[in-house]
Motif scaffolding. Sequence first.
Motif, PDB file in Angstrom:
ATOM      1  N   MET A  55       5.527  32.604 -39.395  1.00  0.00           N
ATOM      2  CA  MET A  55       5.932  32.603 -40.800  1.00  0.00           C
ATOM      3  C   MET A  55       6.932  31.498 -41.100  1.00  0.00           C
ATOM      4  O   MET A  55       7.118  31.129 -42.259  1.00  0.00           O
ATOM      5  N   SER A  56       7.585  30.983 -40.077  1.00  0.00           N
ATOM      6  CA  SER A  56       8.591  29.938 -40.270  1.00  0.00           C
ATOM      7  C   SER A  56       8.017  28.576 -39.910  1.00  0.00           C
ATOM      8  O   SER A  56       7.668  28.340 -38.745  1.00  0.00           O
ATOM      9  N   PRO A  57       7.903  27.655 -40.862  1.00  0.00           N
ATOM     10  CA  PRO A  57       7.416  26.316 -40.503  1.00  0.00           C
ATOM     11  C   PRO A  57       8.373  25.602 -39.564  1.00  0.00           C
ATOM     12  O   PRO A  57       7.952  24.721 -38.806  1.00  0.00           O
ATOM     13  N   ILE A  58       9.645  25.976 -39.586  1.00  0.00           N
ATOM     14  CA  ILE A  58      10.620  25.349 -38.700  1.00  0.00           C
ATOM     15  C   ILE A  58      10.392  25.802 -37.262  1.00  0.00           C
ATOM     16  O   ILE A  58      10.341  24.988 -36.327  1.00  0.00           O
ATOM     17  N   LEU A  59      10.219  27.111 -37.056  1.00  0.00           N
ATOM     18  CA  LEU A  59       9.951  27.605 -35.707  1.00  0.00           C
ATOM     19  C   LEU A  59       8.561  27.218 -35.229  1.00  0.00           C
ATOM     20  O   LEU A  59       8.354  26.958 -34.042  1.00  0.00           O
ATOM     21  N   SER A  60       7.599  27.174 -36.147  1.00  0.00           N
ATOM     22  CA  SER A  60       6.230  26.816 -35.766  1.00  0.00           C
ATOM     23  C   SER A  60       6.145  25.400 -35.211  1.00  0.00           C
ATOM     24  O   SER A  60       5.257  25.095 -34.404  1.00  0.00           O
ATOM     25  N   ALA A  61       7.054  24.539 -35.637  1.00  0.00           N
ATOM     26  CA  ALA A  61       7.037  23.152 -35.176  1.00  0.00           C
ATOM     27  C   ALA A  61       7.654  22.996 -33.794  1.00  0.00           C
ATOM     28  O   ALA A  61       7.593  21.911 -33.213  1.00  0.00           O
ATOM     29  N   GLN A  62       8.242  24.063 -33.256  1.00  0.00           N
ATOM     30  CA  GLN A  62       8.896  23.994 -31.951  1.00  0.00           C
ATOM     31  C   GLN A  62       8.053  24.685 -30.884  1.00  0.00           C
ATOM     32  O   GLN A  62       7.310  25.617 -31.169  1.00  0.00           O
ATOM     33  N   ASP A  63       8.209  24.239 -29.664  1.00  0.00           N
ATOM     34  CA  ASP A  63       7.648  24.938 -28.511  1.00  0.00           C
ATOM     35  C   ASP A  63       8.696  25.941 -28.055  1.00  0.00           C
ATOM     36  O   ASP A  63       9.652  25.600 -27.368  1.00  0.00           O
ATOM     37  N   LEU A  64       8.529  27.191 -28.471  1.00  0.00           N
ATOM     38  CA  LEU A  64       9.550  28.200 -28.198  1.00  0.00           C
ATOM     39  C   LEU A  64       9.528  28.688 -26.761  1.00  0.00           C
ATOM     40  O   LEU A  64      10.467  29.342 -26.315  1.00  0.00           O
ATOM     41  N   GLY A  65       8.448  28.428 -26.022  1.00  0.00           N
ATOM     42  CA  GLY A  65       8.391  28.833 -24.631  1.00  0.00           C
ATOM     43  C   GLY A  65       7.110  29.574 -24.292  1.00  0.00           C
ATOM     44  O   GLY A  65       6.391  30.057 -25.172  1.00  0.00           O
ATOM     45  N   ARG A  66       6.830  29.667 -22.991  1.00  0.00           N
ATOM     46  CA  ARG A  66       5.656  30.373 -22.479  1.00  0.00           C
ATOM     47  C   ARG A  66       6.038  31.073 -21.184  1.00  0.00           C
ATOM     48  O   ARG A  66       6.777  30.527 -20.367  1.00  0.00           O
ATOM     49  N   PRO A  67       5.519  32.276 -20.953  1.00  0.00           N
ATOM     50  CA  PRO A  67       5.817  32.947 -19.686  1.00  0.00           C
ATOM     51  C   PRO A  67       4.980  32.372 -18.549  1.00  0.00           C
ATOM     52  O   PRO A  67       3.960  31.700 -18.773  1.00  0.00           O
ATOM     53  N   ASP A  68       5.387  32.666 -17.342  1.00  0.00           N
ATOM     54  CA  ASP A  68       4.586  32.350 -16.160  1.00  0.00           C
ATOM     55  C   ASP A  68       3.716  33.533 -15.755  1.00  0.00           C
ATOM     56  O   ASP A  68       2.630  33.340 -15.201  1.00  0.00           O
TER      57      ASP A  68
END
Length: 443
Positions: A55-68
Amino acid sequence: MSAPVFGTHRDEGRPDFGPDEVEALADDLLALLGPRGVSSLPRAIARASRDGSGMSPILSAQDLGRPDLVCYPRTPQVIPHIVRAAVRRGVPLTTRGKGTGNYGQVVPRFGGLVMDMTSLTAIEAIDDRAITALAGARMVTLEQFAWDNGKQLWMYPSTVQSTLGGFLAGGSAGTGTIVHGRNHEGFVEALDVVYATDDAELVHLEGDDAQPLVHTYGVAGVIVGARVRVEPLQDWRSIYVSFADHHNAFTAALDLSTFDPAPRLLSADRAEVVDALPSDPALVRGRASIRALLDARCVDEVCDRLTAAGGRVEAVRDGIMQTVKMSALSYNHPTWWLQKAHPDRYFHMEVRGDALVTALDAVEQVYEGGMLHLEMGHEMMFGMLNGIYHSPEQVVAGVPELEALGVGVHSPHQWYVDLDADRVKAIAARTDPMGLLNPGRWM
């Protein structure tokens, strides 16, 4: 603690681990949970890398992380063993429910293990005061169970499919908040939690000892189960009233917010937002809307009052499915539907204060294309101010203008602990001494 309006990546608190530790943890989990209880398959990893932060274009533009790795416990008794294994290997652990939060709370910023709690669905007990369930029980299921027993939850979120643990860890308000406040203000009677220590066990917390772990994004302990407040079931009606002008609708909603008995939910939208909501004869295109959950005893009086204010009653409905449907049109959901109708166009800010009605035009003019969705909460008004998105700098620039109008602002474009962060950090220093629980949530 002050914080920026939108999140940017920082490496503060990044645990020191690597592929060898992840591989060793995978072997530990395989022995604990069996081959179906742990996965590193791309589909599982991709699912555990997402929440409602789209919902946030600001967060959507970031790679927030991925689990292993992702694991799927099926009993509460196995949770301490999983936590001990993660602590032993020094691998970060992020707990998730349905992933319906909007701020990237359950996206593992530094990788590691995601523990999916959605299989822990048991409802264990209900009495006149509270209902007890495991963390993976869905809020809509708890509400239905309560209704079946002549009760209702004090509150539940607009994302009704959220899990109990997810709502307590990352949620805040919802249907029922008008009367009972937010979920860290007395909703929780007890918690069963697991701390991130090498001797981790299930810990039972009651009353004032449990409250500090609510709305902490899982950084201070893994919520395994909870006892939360219920009350006698009221005979609710869902009413839909349309208005030619949203100024009249918002003023009428403000007036209705003081009605006794209080509504369980009270939302208002201007016509442009209503036009983006799901098709329903009660949601008249081109007209503003008030939607309320009212005690059946006062429906006639309220409808007369809203009609006198210029409204037109479109529908009065009863039953739990109708209350849940109306709940799903509240809080962040009108923004979600607006974004769905107009992809890559709108962002929103969470705002509060009387100025949302008394200075409505000025509030909506702060951002280009400004449109306010209004909610009535516990002794306050709040809502989602939608605007056309251009850049993070544009979002930040509007905050002082809103504050000058007397509007409180909370950013939905962040991933950090946003409630008493210093207090939560002090708790986490004791309950997660290695900083492995959902790390990277501090500013």
